[in-house]
Motif scaffolding. Sequence first.
Motif, short mmCIF file in Angstrom:
data_model
loop_
_atom_site.label_atom_id
_atom_site.label_comp_id
_atom_site.label_asym_id
_atom_site.label_seq_id
_atom_site.Cartn_x
_atom_site.Cartn_y
_atom_site.Cartn_z
N CYS A 27 12.27 23.06 24.09
CA CYS A 27 12.43 24.51 24.08
C CYS A 27 13.89 24.86 23.84
CB CYS A 27 11.95 25.12 25.39
SG CYS A 27 10.17 24.97 25.63
N SER A 28 14.14 25.44 22.68
CA SER A 28 15.48 25.84 22.31
C SER A 28 15.39 27.17 21.58
CB SER A 28 16.11 24.79 21.41
OG SER A 28 17.34 25.26 20.90
N PRO A 29 15.85 28.25 22.21
CA PRO A 29 15.75 29.56 21.56
C PRO A 29 16.50 29.61 20.23
CG PRO A 29 16.78 29.75 23.74
CD PRO A 29 16.43 28.32 23.53
N MET A 30 17.49 28.75 20.04
CA MET A 30 18.22 28.72 18.77
C MET A 30 17.32 28.32 17.61
SD MET A 30 21.14 29.92 19.27
CE MET A 30 21.79 29.58 17.64
N GLU A 31 16.22 27.64 17.92
CA GLU A 31 15.26 27.27 16.88
C GLU A 31 14.64 28.50 16.23
OE1 GLU A 31 14.31 24.13 15.72
OE2 GLU A 31 16.00 23.39 16.89
N LEU A 32 14.66 29.62 16.96
CA LEU A 32 14.07 30.86 16.44
C LEU A 32 15.09 31.74 15.73
CD1 LEU A 32 11.70 31.75 19.40
CD2 LEU A 32 11.14 30.63 17.24
N SER A 33 16.30 31.24 15.53
CA SER A 33 17.33 32.05 14.87
C SER A 33 16.92 32.43 13.45
CB SER A 33 18.67 31.31 14.86
OG SER A 33 18.58 30.12 14.11
N THR A 34 16.06 31.63 12.82
CA THR A 34 15.58 31.97 11.49
C THR A 34 14.69 33.21 11.48
OG1 THR A 34 13.72 30.46 11.69
CG2 THR A 34 15.70 29.58 10.68
N CYS A 35 14.25 33.63 12.66
CA CYS A 35 13.41 34.83 12.78
C CYS A 35 14.21 36.07 13.13
CB CYS A 35 12.35 34.61 13.85
SG CYS A 35 11.19 33.28 13.49
N ALA A 36 15.50 35.93 13.36
CA ALA A 36 16.32 37.05 13.83
C ALA A 36 16.25 38.25 12.90
CB ALA A 36 17.76 36.61 14.04
N SER A 37 16.41 38.03 11.60
CA SER A 37 16.40 39.17 10.69
C SER A 37 15.04 39.85 10.66
CB SER A 37 16.83 38.76 9.28
OG SER A 37 15.91 37.85 8.73
N ALA A 38 13.97 39.09 10.75
CA ALA A 38 12.63 39.67 10.77
C ALA A 38 12.40 40.48 12.05
CB ALA A 38 11.58 38.58 10.63
N ILE A 39 12.92 40.01 13.16
CA ILE A 39 12.74 40.71 14.43
C ILE A 39 13.63 41.95 14.51
CG2 ILE A 39 13.08 40.53 16.93
CD1 ILE A 39 12.24 37.57 16.67
N ILE A 40 14.86 41.83 14.05
CA ILE A 40 15.81 42.94 14.18
C ILE A 40 15.58 44.02 13.12
CG2 ILE A 40 18.26 43.55 14.07
CD1 ILE A 40 18.79 40.74 15.31
N SER A 41 15.34 43.61 11.88
CA SER A 41 15.27 44.60 10.81
C SER A 41 13.87 44.84 10.26
CB SER A 41 16.18 44.17 9.66
OG SER A 41 15.67 42.99 9.06
N SER A 42 12.88 44.25 10.85
CA SER A 42 11.49 44.40 10.43
C SER A 42 11.22 43.86 9.03
CB SER A 42 11.04 45.86 10.50
OG SER A 42 11.10 46.34 11.81
N SER A 43 12.06 42.97 8.54
CA SER A 43 11.80 42.35 7.24
C SER A 43 10.71 41.30 7.42
CB SER A 43 13.08 41.73 6.68
OG SER A 43 13.57 40.73 7.53
N PRO A 44 10.02 40.93 6.36
CA PRO A 44 8.96 39.92 6.49
C PRO A 44 9.54 38.57 6.95
CG PRO A 44 8.86 41.00 4.35
CD PRO A 44 10.13 41.45 5.00
N PRO A 45 8.83 37.87 7.81
CA PRO A 45 9.32 36.56 8.25
C PRO A 45 9.24 35.53 7.13
CG PRO A 45 7.13 36.97 9.15
CD PRO A 45 7.55 38.23 8.44
N THR A 46 10.19 34.63 7.14
CA THR A 46 10.19 33.54 6.16
C THR A 46 9.23 32.44 6.61
OG1 THR A 46 11.96 32.35 7.31
CG2 THR A 46 12.64 33.97 5.63
N ALA A 47 8.93 31.55 5.71
CA ALA A 47 8.08 30.40 6.05
C ALA A 47 8.73 29.54 7.12
CB ALA A 47 7.80 29.57 4.79
N THR A 48 10.05 29.42 7.06
CA THR A 48 10.77 28.64 8.08
C THR A 48 10.64 29.31 9.44
OG1 THR A 48 12.33 27.87 6.41
CG2 THR A 48 13.00 27.64 8.71
N CYS A 49 10.78 30.63 9.45
CA CYS A 49 10.62 31.38 10.70
C CYS A 49 9.24 31.12 11.30
CB CYS A 49 10.83 32.87 10.45
SG CYS A 49 10.28 33.96 11.79
N CYS A 50 8.21 31.25 10.48
CA CYS A 50 6.83 31.04 10.97
C CYS A 50 6.63 29.63 11.49
CB CYS A 50 5.83 31.37 9.87
SG CYS A 50 5.73 33.13 9.49
N SER A 51 7.18 28.67 10.79
CA SER A 51 7.06 27.28 11.22
C SER A 51 7.72 27.07 12.58
CB SER A 51 7.70 26.37 10.17
OG SER A 51 7.74 25.05 10.60
#
Length: 92
Positions: A27-51
């Motif tokens: 468990c490492s919250p930094m692993e979810l850093s690829t989702c930051a832009s999707a969470i903050i700006s409502s942009s679509p999540p990337t495949a890396t974020c979803c993974s």
Amino acid sequence: MKMSYIAVCFALLLLFGEAQVSTAVTCSPMELSTCASAIISSSPPTATCCSKLKEQRSCLCQYVKNPNLQKFINSPNARKVASTCGSPFPNC
């Protein structure tokens, strides 16, 4: 004698089959850093974020309990990203 040999082989098969299927997630919250832009700006999540989100799903309840992370994890956008990725939030 033959029956106990079969039982031992079956038990070993189950044991090693479980070992291959179960993998420990760190468990490492930094692993979810690829989702930051999707969470903050409502942009679509990337495949890396979803993974990464699917990989870290078992950790989300732990993250919700962290006062520094809960405002991001509990946000409507975070739930939207999880839903878009096909990884709904667990019931904590």
